[in-house]
Design a protein around this motif. Structure first.
Motif, PDB file in Angstrom:
ATOM      1  N   LEU A 407      35.528  41.652  38.107  1.00 48.28           N
ATOM      2  CA  LEU A 407      36.102  42.982  37.874  1.00 48.28           C
ATOM      3  C   LEU A 407      36.734  43.023  36.492  1.00 48.28           C
ATOM      4  CD1 LEU A 407      37.645  43.679  41.396  1.00 48.28           C
ATOM      5  CD2 LEU A 407      35.281  43.820  40.634  1.00 48.28           C
ATOM      6  N   ASP A 408      35.883  42.999  35.474  1.00 46.10           N
ATOM      7  CA  ASP A 408      36.367  42.969  34.092  1.00 46.10           C
ATOM      8  C   ASP A 408      36.718  44.369  33.625  1.00 46.10           C
ATOM      9  OD1 ASP A 408      33.887  44.158  33.818  1.00 46.10           O
ATOM     10  OD2 ASP A 408      32.984  42.498  32.701  1.00 46.10           O
ATOM     11  N   ASP A 409      37.132  44.479  32.348  1.00 45.41           N
ATOM     12  CA  ASP A 409      37.588  45.767  31.824  1.00 45.41           C
ATOM     13  C   ASP A 409      36.488  46.822  31.869  1.00 45.41           C
ATOM     14  OD1 ASP A 409      40.083  44.699  31.348  1.00 45.41           O
ATOM     15  OD2 ASP A 409      39.714  44.279  29.228  1.00 45.41           O
ATOM     16  N   GLN A 410      35.256  46.423  31.563  1.00 46.26           N
ATOM     17  CA  GLN A 410      34.156  47.387  31.610  1.00 46.26           C
ATOM     18  C   GLN A 410      33.959  47.918  33.021  1.00 46.26           C
ATOM     19  OE1 GLN A 410      30.255  45.798  30.764  1.00 46.26           O
ATOM     20  NE2 GLN A 410      29.298  47.823  30.596  1.00 46.26           N
ATOM     21  N   THR A 411      34.041  47.033  34.001  1.00 44.34           N
ATOM     22  CA  THR A 411      33.860  47.444  35.391  1.00 44.34           C
ATOM     23  C   THR A 411      34.960  48.402  35.828  1.00 44.34           C
ATOM     24  OG1 THR A 411      32.701  45.406  35.963  1.00 44.34           O
ATOM     25  CG2 THR A 411      33.775  46.598  37.763  1.00 44.34           C
ATOM     26  N   ILE A 412      36.207  48.075  35.506  1.00 43.20           N
ATOM     27  CA  ILE A 412      37.316  48.948  35.909  1.00 43.20           C
ATOM     28  C   ILE A 412      37.187  50.311  35.240  1.00 43.20           C
ATOM     29  CG2 ILE A 412      39.818  49.264  35.722  1.00 43.20           C
ATOM     30  CD1 ILE A 412      40.021  46.182  36.075  1.00 43.20           C
ATOM     31  N   ARG A 413      36.803  50.331  33.966  1.00 36.58           N
ATOM     32  CA  ARG A 413      36.593  51.606  33.280  1.00 36.58           C
ATOM     33  C   ARG A 413      35.474  52.410  33.949  1.00 36.58           C
ATOM     34  NH1 ARG A 413      35.077  49.735  28.704  1.00 36.58           N
ATOM     35  NH2 ARG A 413      32.846  50.066  28.982  1.00 36.58           N
ATOM     36  N   LEU A 414      34.382  51.741  34.300  1.00 37.31           N
ATOM     37  CA  LEU A 414      33.233  52.395  34.924  1.00 37.31           C
ATOM     38  C   LEU A 414      33.590  52.941  36.294  1.00 37.31           C
ATOM     39  CD1 LEU A 414      30.173  53.002  34.958  1.00 37.31           C
ATOM     40  CD2 LEU A 414      29.808  50.660  35.772  1.00 37.31           C
ATOM     41  N   TRP A 415      34.276  52.146  37.088  1.00 33.15           N
ATOM     42  CA  TRP A 415      34.634  52.596  38.438  1.00 33.15           C
ATOM     43  C   TRP A 415      35.690  53.700  38.385  1.00 33.15           C
ATOM     44  CZ3 TRP A 415      34.980  47.365  41.570  1.00 33.15           C
ATOM     45  CH2 TRP A 415      33.695  46.836  41.687  1.00 33.15           C
ATOM     46  N   ALA A 416      36.603  53.606  37.429  1.00 31.36           N
ATOM     47  CA  ALA A 416      37.604  54.671  37.281  1.00 31.36           C
ATOM     48  C   ALA A 416      36.924  55.988  36.920  1.00 31.36           C
ATOM     49  CB  ALA A 416      38.623  54.291  36.217  1.00 31.36           C
ATOM     50  N   GLN A 417      35.938  55.928  36.034  1.00 27.21           N
ATOM     51  CA  GLN A 417      35.186  57.129  35.680  1.00 27.21           C
ATOM     52  C   GLN A 417      34.468  57.684  36.904  1.00 27.21           C
ATOM     53  OE1 GLN A 417      32.329  56.498  32.546  1.00 27.21           O
ATOM     54  NE2 GLN A 417      31.579  58.615  32.595  1.00 27.21           N
ATOM     55  N   THR A 418      33.936  56.795  37.723  1.00 26.84           N
ATOM     56  CA  THR A 418      33.260  57.224  38.948  1.00 26.84           C
ATOM     57  C   THR A 418      34.245  57.911  39.892  1.00 26.84           C
ATOM     58  OG1 THR A 418      31.709  55.366  38.753  1.00 26.84           O
ATOM     59  CG2 THR A 418      31.889  56.428  40.906  1.00 26.84           C
ATOM     60  N   LEU A 479      29.553  49.428  45.200  1.00 32.81           N
ATOM     61  CA  LEU A 479      29.472  49.445  43.742  1.00 32.81           C
ATOM     62  C   LEU A 479      29.411  48.009  43.231  1.00 32.81           C
ATOM     63  CD1 LEU A 479      32.134  52.156  42.820  1.00 32.81           C
ATOM     64  CD2 LEU A 479      29.703  52.463  43.316  1.00 32.81           C
ATOM     65  N   ALA A 480      28.390  47.701  42.451  1.00 35.08           N
ATOM     66  CA  ALA A 480      28.299  46.380  41.835  1.00 35.08           C
ATOM     67  C   ALA A 480      29.042  46.398  40.512  1.00 35.08           C
ATOM     68  CB  ALA A 480      26.839  46.001  41.598  1.00 35.08           C
ATOM     69  N   PRO A 481      29.812  45.353  40.209  1.00 34.95           N
ATOM     70  CA  PRO A 481      30.450  45.271  38.893  1.00 34.95           C
ATOM     71  C   PRO A 481      29.416  45.282  37.771  1.00 34.95           C
ATOM     72  CG  PRO A 481      31.438  43.707  40.422  1.00 34.95           C
ATOM     73  CD  PRO A 481      30.214  44.251  41.090  1.00 34.95           C
ATOM     74  N   ALA A 482      29.893  45.436  36.544  1.00 34.20           N
ATOM     75  CA  ALA A 482      29.002  45.704  35.422  1.00 34.20           C
ATOM     76  C   ALA A 482      28.328  44.458  34.851  1.00 34.20           C
ATOM     77  CB  ALA A 482      29.781  46.423  34.307  1.00 34.20           C
ATOM     78  N   GLY A 483      28.994  43.314  34.893  1.00 35.26           N
ATOM     79  CA  GLY A 483      28.467  42.125  34.217  1.00 35.26           C
ATOM     80  C   GLY A 483      27.374  41.435  34.998  1.00 35.26           C
ATOM     81  N   PRO A 484      26.583  40.579  34.318  1.00 37.10           N
ATOM     82  CA  PRO A 484      25.483  39.888  35.006  1.00 37.10           C
ATOM     83  C   PRO A 484      25.953  38.963  36.115  1.00 37.10           C
ATOM     84  CG  PRO A 484      25.799  39.014  32.771  1.00 37.10           C
ATOM     85  CD  PRO A 484      26.617  40.263  32.871  1.00 37.10           C
ATOM     86  N   GLN A 485      27.156  38.375  35.986  1.00 32.22           N
ATOM     87  CA  GLN A 485      27.622  37.474  37.031  1.00 32.22           C
ATOM     88  C   GLN A 485      27.815  38.182  38.362  1.00 32.22           C
ATOM     89  OE1 GLN A 485      27.789  34.113  37.083  1.00 32.22           O
ATOM     90  NE2 GLN A 485      26.697  34.438  35.183  1.00 32.22           N
ATOM     91  N   LEU A 505      24.328  48.327  37.352  1.00 36.13           N
ATOM     92  CA  LEU A 505      24.091  48.669  35.954  1.00 36.13           C
ATOM     93  C   LEU A 505      23.019  47.732  35.412  1.00 36.13           C
ATOM     94  CD1 LEU A 505      25.285  50.617  33.785  1.00 36.13           C
ATOM     95  CD2 LEU A 505      26.753  48.719  33.072  1.00 36.13           C
ATOM     96  N   ALA A 506      22.052  48.271  34.677  1.00 39.96           N
ATOM     97  CA  ALA A 506      20.974  47.454  34.142  1.00 39.96           C
ATOM     98  C   ALA A 506      21.530  46.352  33.259  1.00 39.96           C
ATOM     99  CB  ALA A 506      19.999  48.324  33.346  1.00 39.96           C
ATOM    100  N   CYS A 525      18.675  52.941  41.621  1.00 36.18           N
ATOM    101  CA  CYS A 525      19.998  52.331  41.762  1.00 36.18           C
ATOM    102  C   CYS A 525      20.235  51.253  40.711  1.00 36.18           C
ATOM    103  CB  CYS A 525      20.173  51.754  43.164  1.00 36.18           C
ATOM    104  SG  CYS A 525      20.348  53.016  44.437  1.00 36.18           S
ATOM    105  N   VAL A 526      19.417  51.238  39.664  1.00 41.02           N
ATOM    106  CA  VAL A 526      19.615  50.358  38.507  1.00 41.02           C
ATOM    107  C   VAL A 526      19.823  51.275  37.312  1.00 41.02           C
ATOM    108  CG1 VAL A 526      18.704  48.455  37.140  1.00 41.02           C
ATOM    109  CG2 VAL A 526      18.102  48.644  39.555  1.00 41.02           C
ATOM    110  N   ALA A 527      21.066  51.628  37.066  1.00 40.16           N
ATOM    111  CA  ALA A 527      21.370  52.642  36.056  1.00 40.16           C
ATOM    112  C   ALA A 527      21.206  52.065  34.651  1.00 40.16           C
ATOM    113  CB  ALA A 527      22.793  53.148  36.238  1.00 40.16           C
ATOM    114  N   PRO A 528      20.516  52.780  33.748  1.00 40.92           N
ATOM    115  CA  PRO A 528      20.335  52.275  32.385  1.00 40.92           C
ATOM    116  C   PRO A 528      21.569  52.403  31.510  1.00 40.92           C
ATOM    117  CG  PRO A 528      19.285  54.426  32.631  1.00 40.92           C
ATOM    118  CD  PRO A 528      19.766  54.027  33.992  1.00 40.92           C
ATOM    119  N   SER A 529      22.558  53.187  31.943  1.00 41.75           N
ATOM    120  CA  SER A 529      23.776  53.381  31.155  1.00 41.75           C
ATOM    121  C   SER A 529      24.939  53.644  32.098  1.00 41.75           C
ATOM    122  CB  SER A 529      23.616  54.569  30.198  1.00 41.75           C
ATOM    123  OG  SER A 529      23.498  55.784  30.936  1.00 41.75           O
ATOM    124  N   GLU A 530      26.159  53.580  31.564  1.00 39.21           N
ATOM    125  CA  GLU A 530      27.331  53.843  32.381  1.00 39.21           C
ATOM    126  C   GLU A 530      27.333  55.274  32.894  1.00 39.21           C
ATOM    127  OE1 GLU A 530      31.039  52.684  30.671  1.00 39.21           O
ATOM    128  OE2 GLU A 530      30.365  50.671  30.132  1.00 39.21           O
TER     129      GLU A 530
END
Length: 612
Positions: A407-418, A479-485, A505-506, A525-530
């Motif tokens: 749950l890195d910063d990108q993921t939290i930003r993405l989920w907050a936007q959602t 919701l899957a987090p944003a990073g590859p891990q 996220l792709a 369900c594989v989004a190319p962008s946020e």
């Protein structure tokens, strides 16, 4: 070392300010109408875009209530909302320290002794670790690394408690120092295990793994003289090296695979065999009490032809056995699709996409593509799609069961936007570490910085009510987090097996993970962008009929895919092991072997491996 020591000393400077015996009220806000009203105002100011006013209000309150964790959590959120990210991070660490210390006191600990006595602090930390309360545990472990000559073991413990909280950069700092203790390889191996979660992690892991391998692997001149029979009319002896056959998705996948193997004689070498269940035709050997040299000798005495490491790097890794070369053919089959760094390992089993990108991933081993997935899903079971959840007309439940480190910063930003775009949605968060109030409040603070009210986050703890199937029964979408891990996290596979739609996220092209949704053919369900990620969640959650149609199809697609084909995977794996051993045998023929008919496809010789 300096940065890590300064970090731990920062924590204890804060703690020593509160170290004298105090009442519980000195560590928390006084519950008066005035402070409650001011906090409510600050909270509203943060959530509705008036961060500057909230900062001034919270600073004034902290002047009176200096050691209040809740005020510092909200001040951190206000700094984040104002774009003051360094202040946000520093204030959050302060909140975590005050909160952890409060938990020590609330659980009957001696705060003054905790601040001054290393042995006592570490003992308290161990008790917190035993119940997954990693916030206060990391304070106790910090005590053990304050010395400029802190051991690798101390740094490993400190880094592990930070990583469990998703404090990845701090964990990286601690474990990178521990990695310099060459006599204590678990710290270095644990450092390698978290690198894929860090910035530039894949390439950094590759080169750090090479450094680890150069330190620990035996030179070819030191390898045993293998006398394994080259005869092809016998089943291969295949050994699997794993910490335990229970307690993890990797273990469960291996246990399921072992029941599907037909043409090899399998032996599993485990550190922990106390609770293993017997598997017909499989030999289980306990090696937890053996040194690496003793374990190597045992494996050699068993005449193993192909030895497979199933763990990769980590604190409990036994890769040093592989570094000694315990079998003629050694294989890395770790769930993360990265190199071990050991030239004593001949092959790395990888997915087809990773094999295609292997040149950019710096594998020491020869990559061996095994198909679209690195392993079938051991918990797949039968197809039992859960019924759609029953909510109010406008209620939406989104969920994540992923490790906090994803749950890195990108993921939290993405989920907050959602969440902002689905205003009546809740986000359920479940993982064993979310039992920790420090972790809960830290994550809520980060979401609040993006304007998300913490009341919209639901932390599911232990117990029957938080069992995975029960959670999934109430969830509209995972919701899957944003990073590859995140895509290595088996909670996504469990959701798909249960028929729960998952949004991902792709990945970048060089990522080592395979997206499960792509394997299932669910490219929507594989989004190319946020923005596409958010838009698709909005579309599916507002169109319940479309969501339910996808829900009914997901489990069927999952079980019909490579994730549900354990028997087919086992057959491919047996074929791969046979080919690997044939290559070794061909390269190491004795004069008396050269009269044998062997190895179809290699010059003028033929293979009779399948001949009885």
């Amino acid at each position: 070392m300096k940065g890590c020591v300064e970090q731990s000393r920062f924590l204890f400077c804060l703690m020593n300010e509160t170290g004298a015996p105090r009442t519980k009220g000195d560590l928390t806000m006084s519950k008066t109408a005035a402070t409650d009203e001011d906090l409510a105002l600050a909270r509203a100011e943060i959530l509705y875009g008036r961060a500057a006013q909230a900062i001034e209000r919270l600073k004034a309150m902290i002047e009176v209530h200096s050691f209040s964790p809740v005020l510092h959590y909200w001040l951190s959120a206000a700094y984040g909302a104002a774009g003051l990210y360094d202040d946000q991070a520093e204030t959050l660490r302060t909140a975590q320290a005050f909160h952890g210390l409060q938990m020590v006191q609330d659980n009957g600990g001696d705060v003054a002794l905790f601040n001054t006595d290393t042995e006592y602090a570490l003992a308290v930390a161990d008790q917190f670790i035993g119940v997954d309360l990693m916030g206060p545990a990391s304070l106790g472990m910090a005590r053990g690394v304050m010395d400029d000559e802190a051991s690798g073991a101390a740094l490993l413990g400190y880094g592990a408690t930070l990583f469990a909280q998703g404090r990845t950069l701090e964990a990286e700092s601690a474990l990178s120092v521990g990695a310099e203790d060459y006599q204590f390889h678990p710290a270095h191996s644990a450092f390698l295990s978290i690198l894929p979660y860090c910035a530039g992690g894949t390439i950094r892991h590759a080169f750090e793994a090479m450094r680890w391998g150069a330190i620990h692997q035996r030179h070819r001149d030191e390898w045993p003289n293998f006398t394994n029979s080259r005869a092809t009319n016998r089943p291969l002896r295949v050994g699997f090296l794993i910490y335990s056959l229970t307690g993890s998705a990797t273990a469960e996948a291996l246990a399921s695979l072992l029941t599907a193997l037909c043409d090899v004689r399998a032996t599993v070498y485990c550190d922990n065999t106390d609770q293993e269940m017997a598997i017909p035709g499989v030999t289980l050997r306990s090696i937890g009490h053996l040194s690496d040299d003793q374990a190597q000798a045992l494996i050699l005495s068993d005449g193993i032809d192909v030895l497979v490491d199933c763990e990769g790097h980590g604190a409990e890794s036994r890769l040093l056995i592989m570094a000694r070369k315990a079998a003629p053919v050694q294989v890395s089959w770790n769930p993360f699709g990265v190199s071990s760094g050991l030239s004593t390992i001949d092959y790395a089993l990888v997915t087809d996409p990773v094999a295609a990108a292997a040149e950019t991933m710096n594998f020491v081993e020869t990559v061996w593509p095994i198909g679209p997935v690195i392993s079938p899903f051991g918990r797949a079971g039968s197809i039992e799609t859960l019924e759609p959840p029953v909510h109010g007309p406008d209620q939406i439940v989104l969920a994540s069961l992923a490790h906090p480190a994803t749950l890195d910063d990108q993921t939290i930003r993405l989920w907050a936007q959602t969440l902002r775009n689905v205003p009546k949605a809740q986000l359920w968060l479940k993982h064993r570490y979310f039992v920790d109030p420090v972790l809960q409040n830290s994550l809520s603070s980060k979401f609040a910085a993006h304007g998300i009210d913490p009341d919209r986050l639901v932390y599911l703890e232990r117990g029957e009510t938080s069992a995975t199937a029960v959670v999934h029964a109430g969830v509209d979408m995972v919701l899957a987090p944003a990073g590859p891990q995140a895509l290595f996290d088996t909670s996504i596979l469990q959701a798909l097996a249960d028929g729960i739609p998952v949004m991902t996220l792709a990945l970048q092209e060089e990522a080592s993970a395979t997206n499960p949704l792509s394997v299932l053919g669910l490219e929507d369900c594989v989004a190319p962008s946020e923005q596409a990620y958010v838009d698709q969640v909005i579309r599916l959650t507002f169109d319940r009929a479309a969501l339910n149609r996808q829900r009914s199809a997901v489990a069927i697609l999952f079980h019909a895919s490579a994730y549900g084909d354990m028997l087919g995977f086992a057959q491919n794996l047996e074929k791969a092991f046979g080919e690997m051993f044939d290559i070794w045998a061909l390269r190491n023929l004795n004069p008396e072997d050269r009269s044998l008919d062997r190895l179809g496809g290699f010059g003028d010789v033929n293979s009779d491996r399948d001949v009885a």
